[in-house]
Write an enzyme that holds these catalytic residues in place. Structure first.
Site, mmCIF file in Angstrom:
data_model
loop_
_atom_site.group_PDB
_atom_site.id
_atom_site.type_symbol
_atom_site.label_atom_id
_atom_site.label_comp_id
_atom_site.label_asym_id
_atom_site.label_seq_id
_atom_site.Cartn_x
_atom_site.Cartn_y
_atom_site.Cartn_z
ATOM 1 N N ASP A 1 21.976 -2.513 -4.033
ATOM 2 C CA ASP A 1 21.901 -2.048 -2.651
ATOM 3 C C ASP A 1 21.193 -3.084 -1.797
ATOM 4 O O ASP A 1 20.020 -3.407 -2.041
ATOM 5 C CB ASP A 1 21.153 -0.715 -2.584
ATOM 6 C CG ASP A 1 21.927 0.425 -3.215
ATOM 7 O OD1 ASP A 1 21.341 1.189 -4.007
ATOM 8 O OD2 ASP A 1 23.147 0.535 -2.930
ATOM 9 N N LYS B 1 5.451 -45.393 -14.527
ATOM 10 C CA LYS B 1 6.535 -45.131 -13.577
ATOM 11 C C LYS B 1 7.721 -44.607 -14.375
ATOM 12 O O LYS B 1 8.305 -45.309 -15.185
ATOM 13 C CB LYS B 1 6.930 -46.395 -12.815
ATOM 14 C CG LYS B 1 7.966 -46.120 -11.731
ATOM 15 C CD LYS B 1 8.370 -47.381 -10.999
ATOM 16 C CE LYS B 1 9.287 -47.038 -9.856
ATOM 17 N NZ LYS B 1 10.468 -46.241 -10.262
ATOM 18 N N GLY C 1 28.218 -36.549 18.241
ATOM 19 C CA GLY C 1 29.058 -36.157 19.356
ATOM 20 C C GLY C 1 28.702 -36.839 20.654
ATOM 21 O O GLY C 1 27.941 -37.817 20.689
#
Length: 837
Positions: free
Chosen positions: A46, A232, A694
């Site tokens: 639900d 590293k 754009g």
């Protein structure tokens, strides 16, 4: 009639333990959502959203799926009381909904539009902020289902594509089988067993992702005292968040990879704390790591190990301002109960000085070391408080294309590499070794959808690229190499795998080239300078790492463009996009000034829709622009009206936003069509390349019309153009309708909306600038993000094209012309506009 009448009529509250509940009038700033696993006649979930004082409810038959391709049926049910959001238990057999109910997820939801309108129209879009369900989701009503038609109301629950998606349809429900609040299974709830007291009890809020600290590459480790040296690793950077709701595992860019690093979730859940945020590296196996082996392990479900090297948060306390020595001690204490050779381990600290540590690491075939200042705080950006030195030189580079092979069984002979420098894609040479047949097949499968006819590279191409097959630059490869040549190309490169934790746009070889040439940064992160009389702290902080643009450079840009920019941005309400930690850190959109802000950023009281008054901000001077830069601001977004006449806009903006797959040529053609239509109704316009993907078409206005008039006109104009060319344009925000089209965004033309200011920087790789251009110049441009701070000196030496457009009013004549244009033929309008010019 109450919204809860149906709920009450279906239940006998003398028998069921469900709450009676009452209608609640007020909704908080963060409306709740809850998901309850419900073993009734049929197992379902639900899904409930708080709105209007109730919980809107849907029964999701198979449960929510984080796979966007998996659309789950969600049947609308009666509204439930808010008190139901805390219910967990068993509804007696024979009663409505009889069966066991588990609180499977909870949190708050963020509507992306008016929820009442969305429910009425059958389209709800929202973001979830839960322990298990996160990111963008949608509920869409299926056709033929309308409320009140006597049929059940069927919807679809759909996950939107974002960083919280999953590749498995049932990953969410399969992974989470216990109550989010009590830790009980469905069987334990049915047996009325008490809440599970898990050890440890993660009872504090789950820490949020934050930007990670990055190391600066140097050709040798630092000298002197006050440094600790660590291995590293060759893996994926990972932030491990532990707290209420479980464990989250994030990549260095904040992507949720909990499902991909899934084997680490259970051991992380055993870490004894209320909450923690741990920085570390995920590798394959249990050694120093090999990136190729890691790729294989992630694909095939192999063993993973998390090496922890920093602790940023513990039991509700932020530790980032504490020195590394204190953070390391706290980390060691936190992880001390864990098995030393388990899947979660401490990153070892190497003995001796930096040179000795590096030599020892190289001798055993390691990649290198990272040296860290023991008295330094944690900073979510690249600093010189962490220095990395490598045994084997490696770089992340973009795959720009591939060279065909004439050998049987070999898919290609080499990959063509590139990196982004100052917004341009620069050629970095080829790599022809490091892949077996299986790797080549996988690479070809990844490259095939990215094929393009033209080169994505900027500048003149060397002869070795002849005959290349070009790609849209999306894939990032990790390459080992001996050196960069004087031309900036890799020598003796070896392919080690694809990286999925870093966008291609962020890939730069700047650090590697600087180390090769012996160049060093001239300014430290913590330096301070004065620009235009304004103090700029942390002046050397890299805001745009790929372009080498620092915080000081941002301030210098705004000093340079101030006079021109203030012509369009001064005395208007302004919202600022802040990047306190640079492009790689978190961003904040701010429209109200905070305490301690410079006095040059001035308050502007504005009445809100509900009658209350809020202090917005505006700038009126160059000091205001640079003061904003000092506060970490990069972008300036302005209202379309000035503070002396807030309700009378002096500009109208159409933002042409193309769907992915469309190129800039499509956008330019759309601009011309938009221009022709505006000319036809009597409104001259000017384009501005946005610095994004754009173009903004700007119409200067006389301050005669109200916002409502301007909004109505812009919406009508955009809608007419979209209806005239439905194959090319859309005037609604719906992502589904924008497929293959350009969205004519007219929504910036209403009170309170903003648009990027002319000459503002954009928070995008390469540090692009939004620049007004002439129509003739727009036709010659190759991209909307081709202007950068270095272009401003020549740009400012000539008049601004936007200033040459005479403002016009939205008069009765313009409205009449719009009606004529709507009824006319587009080709005739274009021809008429050309003749008029």
């Amino acid at each position: 009639m109450s919204a809860l009448d149906t709920y009450a009529a279906k239940r006998n509250f003398d028998v069921t333990p469900e709450p009676k509940g009452e209608l609640v009038e007020a909704v908080g700033e963060q409306p709740s959502f809850v998901v309850q696993k419900h073993d009734a006649t049929r197992l379902h979930y639900d899904f409930r959203l708080e709105w209007g004082g109730v919980l809107w409810s849907w029964a999701v038959t198979k449960g929510p799926s984080a796979d966007p391709a998996e659309k789950r049926l969600a049947v609308r049910t009666e509204d439930h009381p808010l008190a139901y959001g805390g219910f967990e238990g068993t509804i007696p057999e024979g009663e409505y909904g009889g069966g066991t109910v588990m609180l499977w997820d909870n949190g708050w939801w963020e509507p992306l539009h008016d929820p009442d309108e969305g429910l009425k129209e059958g389209k709800l879009h929202f973001r979830l902020h839960g322990a298990r369900m996160q990111g963008g989701w949608a509920l869409v009503r299926m056709r033929g289902n309308r409320k009140g038609d006597g049929k059940r109301e069927n919807w679809l629950l759909i996950k939107e594509k974002d960083d919280f998606t999953s590749r498995s349809a049932d990953a969410l429900t399969n992974k989470h089988t216990k109550s989010v609040t009590t830790g009980r299974t469905m069987r334990a709830i049915a047996a009325e067993k008490p809440a599970v007291e898990t050890a440890p009890k993660h009872d504090k809020p789950l820490p949020r992702f934050r930007a990670v600290q990055l190391a600066t590459l140097e050709d040798e480790p630092p000298e002197g005292e006050g440094w600790q040296h660590e291995v590293k690793f060759d893996g994926y950077r990972c932030l491990m968040a532990i707290g209420k709701g479980g464990v989250k595992l994030y990549t260095r860019n904040g992507k949720d990879w909990t499902d991909r690093f899934g084997d680490l979730s259970e051991p992380a859940g055993a870490i004894p704390c209320g909450a923690a945020l741990i920085d570390g590296e995920v590798i394959a196996g249990s050694g120093g790591g090999d990136f190729g082996a890691l790729q294989k392990a992630l694909k095939e479900g192999g063993k993973l190990t998390f090496y922890a090297f920093d602790l940023l948060h513990l039991d509700g306390e932020d530790l980032t301002e504490a020195p590394l020595s204190d953070r390391r001690a706290a980390l060691e204490g936190l992880l001390s109960p864990l098995p030393p050779r388990g899947p979660i381990r401490l990153s070892p600290v190497l003995e001796g000085d930096g040179d000795a540590a590096l030599a020892a690491m190289c001798e055993v075939g390691g990649e290198g070391i990272v040296s860290k200042k023991t008295d330094a705080p944690y900073r979510g950006r690249r600093t010189k408080g962490w220095i990395k030195a490598k045994c084997i030189k490696r770089a992340e580079l973009v795959i720009a294309g591939w060279a065909p092979s004439d050998k049987r069984g070999r898919a290609f002979s080499s990959l063509l590499l590139a990196s982004y420098e100052g917004g341009k894609l620069v050629y970095r040479g080829r790599v022809g070794t490091g892949f077996d047949g299986e790797t080549q097949e996988a690479l070809m499968a990844a490259m095939k959808p990215l094929a393009r006819k033209t080169s994505p590279l900027d500048g003149e191409l060397p002869s070795e690229t002849r005959g290349a097959k070009w790609l849209t630059p999306k894939l990032v490869a990790e390459i080992a190499y001996t050196e960069f040549t004087s031309e900036g190309r890799v020598r003796h490169g070896v392919f080690h795998g694809l990286r999925e934790d870093k966008p291609a746009e962020e890939v730069s070889a700047g650090q590697e080239l600087a180390v090769e040439s012996g160049a060093e940064d001239a300014m430290d992160d913590d330096s301070e300078v004065k620009i235009g009389g304004v103090r700029i702290s942390s002046a050397g902080r890299k805001v745009f790492p790929d372009a080498g643009v620092t915080k000081a450079d941002v301030a210098r840009h705004y000093e340079a463009v101030a006079e021109r920019m203030l012509t369009y941005a001064a005395d208007r309400p302004v919202s600022l996009l802040r990047l306190p930690e640079g492009l790689e850190g978190q961003t904040f959109f701010q429209k109200h000034a905070g305490k301690g802000w410079p006095s040059s950023i001035k308050p502007l009281p504005i009445e809100e829709k509900d009658g209350s008054t809020e202090d917005y901000m505006y700038v009126a001077s160059a000091a205001g622009l640079m003061g904003a830069a000092q506060m970490g601001s990069v972008e300036f977004h302005i209202w379309g009206s000035k503070r002396d006449k807030l309700d009378k806009p002096d500009r109208l903006v159409f933002d042409l936003d193309p769907d992915e797959g469309l190129d800039f040529g499509d956008v330019k053609a759309a601009c011309e069509e938009l221009r022709a239509g505006l000319d036809a109704v009597g409104l001259p316009s000017s384009p501005m390349v946005s610095g994004g993907k754009g173009v903004h078409v700007i119409v200067p206005l006389r301050r005669t019309a109200t916002w409502e008039t301007v909004k109505t006109f812009s919406r009508a104009f955009a809608t007419i153009l979209a209806e005239r060319h439905p194959d090319r344009y859309v005037a609604t925000m719906s992502k589904a309708k924008r497929k293959g089209r350009i969205f004519i965004d007219w929504l910036r033309n209403e009170r309170g909306s903003t648009a990027i200011a002319p000459y503002s920087l954009r928070a995008r790789p390469g540090a692009p600038v939004a620049v007004p251009v002439s129509w003739e110049e727009l036709a010659r441009l190759d991209a909307p993000n081709g202007f950068h701070p270095s272009d401003m000196e020549s740009r400012l030496s000539r008049p601004c094209p936007l200033a040459e457009v005479q403002p016009k009013g939205i008069t009765a004549e313009v409205v009449a012309a719009l009606e004529d244009w709507a009824a006319g033929d587009a080709a005739e309008d274009v021809a008429a506009a050309e003749t008029a010019r």
